[in-house]
Design an enzyme around this catalytic site. Structure first.
Site, PDB file in Angstrom:
ATOM      1  N   ASN A   1       7.140  71.085   5.575  1.00 34.29           N
ATOM      2  CA  ASN A   1       8.412  70.389   5.783  1.00 34.29           C
ATOM      3  C   ASN A   1       8.801  70.554   7.250  1.00 34.29           C
ATOM      4  O   ASN A   1       9.265  71.613   7.657  1.00 34.29           O
ATOM      5  CB  ASN A   1       9.472  71.008   4.855  1.00 34.29           C
ATOM      6  CG  ASN A   1      10.865  70.452   5.111  1.00 34.29           C
ATOM      7  OD1 ASN A   1      11.036  69.455   5.814  1.00 34.29           O
ATOM      8  ND2 ASN A   1      11.866  71.110   4.534  1.00 34.29           N
TER       9      ASN A   1
ATOM     10  N   LYS B   1      11.154  69.215   8.843  1.00 36.85           N
ATOM     11  CA  LYS B   1      12.605  69.094   9.109  1.00 36.85           C
ATOM     12  C   LYS B   1      12.824  68.156  10.302  1.00 36.85           C
ATOM     13  O   LYS B   1      12.058  67.217  10.482  1.00 36.85           O
ATOM     14  CB  LYS B   1      13.221  70.476   9.296  1.00 36.85           C
ATOM     15  CG  LYS B   1      12.874  71.409   8.132  1.00 36.85           C
ATOM     16  CD  LYS B   1      13.680  72.665   8.066  1.00 36.85           C
ATOM     17  CE  LYS B   1      13.263  73.458   6.830  1.00 36.85           C
ATOM     18  NZ  LYS B   1      14.028  74.692   6.668  1.00 36.85           N
TER      19      LYS B   1
ATOM     20  N   HIS C   1      16.601  69.241  -1.176  1.00 32.68           N
ATOM     21  CA  HIS C   1      16.420  70.432  -0.332  1.00 32.68           C
ATOM     22  C   HIS C   1      17.793  71.061  -0.077  1.00 32.68           C
ATOM     23  O   HIS C   1      18.790  70.348   0.051  1.00 32.68           O
ATOM     24  CB  HIS C   1      15.748  70.048   0.992  1.00 32.68           C
ATOM     25  CG  HIS C   1      15.376  71.240   1.817  1.00 32.68           C
ATOM     26  ND1 HIS C   1      16.290  71.882   2.615  1.00 32.68           N
ATOM     27  CD2 HIS C   1      14.206  71.918   1.938  1.00 32.68           C
ATOM     28  CE1 HIS C   1      15.681  72.921   3.205  1.00 32.68           C
ATOM     29  NE2 HIS C   1      14.417  72.951   2.798  1.00 32.68           N
TER      30      HIS C   1
ATOM     31  N   GLU D   1      19.156  72.206   2.466  1.00 24.50           N
ATOM     32  CA  GLU D   1      19.878  71.717   3.655  1.00 24.50           C
ATOM     33  C   GLU D   1      20.571  70.391   3.356  1.00 24.50           C
ATOM     34  O   GLU D   1      21.657  70.104   3.868  1.00 24.50           O
ATOM     35  CB  GLU D   1      18.909  71.611   4.846  1.00 24.50           C
ATOM     36  CG  GLU D   1      18.593  72.998   5.407  1.00 24.50           C
ATOM     37  CD  GLU D   1      17.232  73.137   6.059  1.00 24.50           C
ATOM     38  OE1 GLU D   1      16.602  72.134   6.422  1.00 24.50           O
ATOM     39  OE2 GLU D   1      16.781  74.300   6.198  1.00 24.50           O
TER      40      GLU D   1
ATOM     41  N   GLU E   1      13.330  77.690  -3.872  1.00 26.95           N
ATOM     42  CA  GLU E   1      13.622  78.118  -2.505  1.00 26.95           C
ATOM     43  C   GLU E   1      14.953  78.862  -2.462  1.00 26.95           C
ATOM     44  O   GLU E   1      16.013  78.234  -2.365  1.00 26.95           O
ATOM     45  CB  GLU E   1      13.715  76.898  -1.582  1.00 26.95           C
ATOM     46  CG  GLU E   1      12.442  76.112  -1.459  1.00 26.95           C
ATOM     47  CD  GLU E   1      12.378  75.394  -0.107  1.00 26.95           C
ATOM     48  OE1 GLU E   1      11.406  75.636   0.618  1.00 26.95           O
ATOM     49  OE2 GLU E   1      13.290  74.631   0.221  1.00 26.95           O
TER      50      GLU E   1
ATOM     51  N   GLY F   1      14.318  80.001   6.590  1.00 26.43           N
ATOM     52  CA  GLY F   1      14.516  80.095   8.035  1.00 26.43           C
ATOM     53  C   GLY F   1      15.040  81.444   8.498  1.00 26.43           C
ATOM     54  O   GLY F   1      15.482  81.582   9.638  1.00 26.43           O
TER      55      GLY F   1
ATOM     56  N   SER G   1      10.616  81.213   4.301  1.00 29.10           N
ATOM     57  CA  SER G   1       9.950  82.155   5.214  1.00 29.10           C
ATOM     58  C   SER G   1       8.510  82.467   4.805  1.00 29.10           C
ATOM     59  O   SER G   1       8.067  83.610   4.911  1.00 29.10           O
ATOM     60  CB  SER G   1      10.776  83.434   5.369  1.00 29.10           C
ATOM     61  OG  SER G   1      12.023  83.135   5.975  1.00 29.10           O
TER      62      SER G   1
HETATM   63  P1  PGA Z   1      11.171  78.094   6.211  1.00 26.91           P
HETATM   64  O1  PGA Z   1      11.768  76.795   5.468  1.00 26.91           O
HETATM   65  O2  PGA Z   1       9.720  78.176   5.851  1.00 26.91           O
HETATM   66  O3  PGA Z   1      11.372  77.816   7.692  1.00 26.91           O
HETATM   67  O4  PGA Z   1      11.947  79.259   5.726  1.00 26.91           O
HETATM   68  C1  PGA Z   1      11.384  76.476   4.168  1.00 26.91           C
HETATM   69  C2  PGA Z   1      12.075  75.211   3.718  1.00 26.91           C
HETATM   70  O5  PGA Z   1      13.243  75.005   4.056  1.00 26.91           O
HETATM   71  O6  PGA Z   1      11.475  74.378   3.005  1.00 26.91           O
END
Ligand code: PGA
Length: 267
Positions: A21, A23, A111, A113, A183, A189, A229
Site C-alpha cells: 500500500n 498510500k 483502510h 486512514e 490492521e 506507521g 509496521s
Molecule cells: P505500515 O502501514 O506498514 O506503514 O505500518 C500499513 C498500512 O497502513 O496498510
C-alpha cells in the site's frame, strides 16, 4: 462450525498475498521506476507461490499497469480506494468500472486512514466492497482496533462489529473470495507491530466469525492479512501463524529492498 480454533478446522493452505500500500507516495514516473526495481529484486529471491499486489495512488495506476503488462511481470495491480457508484456527478471520485478497465485486481476498502481522516463509515465500506465484487475485482476489507479500544479489552468486539457491518449482505462465495486485513491502528506507521501471537488471536477470531456467519467453506477460503509496521525482520514470524495468509505493507513497500524480502518471508 466445529469447535476447533481458527485453521485447525481449515487445514488447507491458502495462497499467500502480500500487498504493497503505497498510500500518497510516488509520482507516476517514480512509480514506474519502483515497479521495475521491485521486479528485478523479486527475481532474485525465492517467492514460492506468493501473490503480490501493488497499490499506487490513482494517478499512477495506468503507468504501473502498463509496465506490468508490457514486461509480463508477476504482479497484480491494486487500488487504495474506490467509490461505489459506476458513474455520475461525484466530483473527485473514481468508479469501480474505471478500475476494472485498468486491470485492477485488488481494491483496499475501509483502510483506517480512510475511516479516521476521511470519515468513511461501515456502511460505505460495505457499499464499496459490494461494488468491487460486482466488477469482478477483489476487495481487501480492513478492520482493526485503536489503542484505547485494545486497552479497554474491546479488540475482538470492535473487529466483529466491523466485519458484520462491512460484509453485510455478501453471500458465502463472495466472502470466501475476499481478502480481510487485520490492521490494529496503533501498529500502523508506528514501528510497533502486533506480536505474532496477538495478531493470530484476532485473525483466528475473524475466521471463526466468518465460519459462524457465512459457513465453513467461506471461512476456509477467505484470506486474512496482517498489516501494521510489517518489516523484513518481523514478516516471517507473523506469517508463521496459522490464520495469517498474507501481509498488507505500508512504509516498507516503498523500498523494493525492503519489500522483496518481505515477499520472500511470506512463502
Ligand atoms: P505500515 O502501514 O506498514 O506503514 O505500518 C500499513 C498500512 O497502513 O496498510
Amino acid at each position: 462450525m466445529s469447535g476447533l480454533e481458527g485453521s485447525e478446522a481449515f487445514p488447507e493452505r491458502r495462497r499467500p498475498l502480500v500487498s504493497g500500500n503505497w498510500k500518497m507516495h510516488m509520482t507516476h514516473l517514480e512509480a514506474i521506476n519502483a515497479v521495475q526495481k521491485l521486479s528485478y529484486r523479486l527475481d532474485r529471491v525465492q517467492r514460492g507461490n506468493v501473490e503480490v499486489s501493488i497499490h499506487p495512488p490513482f494517478t499512477s495506476i495506468r503507468s504501473v499497469q502498463t509496465v506490468i503488462e508490457a514486461d509480463e511481470l508477476d504482479l497484480e495491480v491494486g487500488a487504495q480506494n474506490v467509490y461505489y457508484e459506476a458513474k455520475g456527478a461525484f466530483t473527485g471520485e473514481v468508479s469501480p468500472v474505471m478500475l476494472a478497465k485498468l486491470s485492477v485486481r485488488y481494491v483496499i476498502v475501509g483502510h483506517s486512514e480512510r475511516r479516521q481522516i476521511f470519515g468513511e463509515t461501515d456502511r460505505e465500506v460495505n457499499l464499496k466492497a459490494k461494488a468491487v465484487l460486482a466488477n469482478q475485482m477483489t476487495p481487501i476489507v480492513c478492520v482493526g482496533e485503536t489503542d484505547e479500544q485494545r486497552s479497554a479489552g474491546e479488540t475482538l468486539e470492535v473487529v466483529r462489529a466491523q466485519l458484520g457491518a462491512g460484509l453485510e449482505g455478501l453471500d458465502p462465495a463472495q466472502v470466501g473470495s475476499a481478502v480481510l486485513a487485520y490492521e490494529p491502528l496503533w501498529a500502523i506507521g508506528t514501528g510497533k507491530n502486533a506480536t505474532p501471537g496477538d495478531a493470530q488471536e484476532v485473525c483466528s477470531e475473524i475466521r471463526r466469525v466468518i465460519g459462524e456467519s457465512w459457513g465453513d467453506a467461506a471461512a476456509g477460503a477467505v484470506r486474512i492479512q496482517y498489516g501494521g509496521s510489517v518489516k523484513p525482520k518481523n514478516a516471517e514470524a507473523i506469517m508463521a501463524e496459522r490464520d495469517i495468509d498474507g501481509l498488507l505493507v505500508g512504509g516498507a513497500s516503498l523500498d523494493p529492498d525492503d519489500f522483496a524480502p518481505i515477499v520472500a518471508a511470506a512463502r
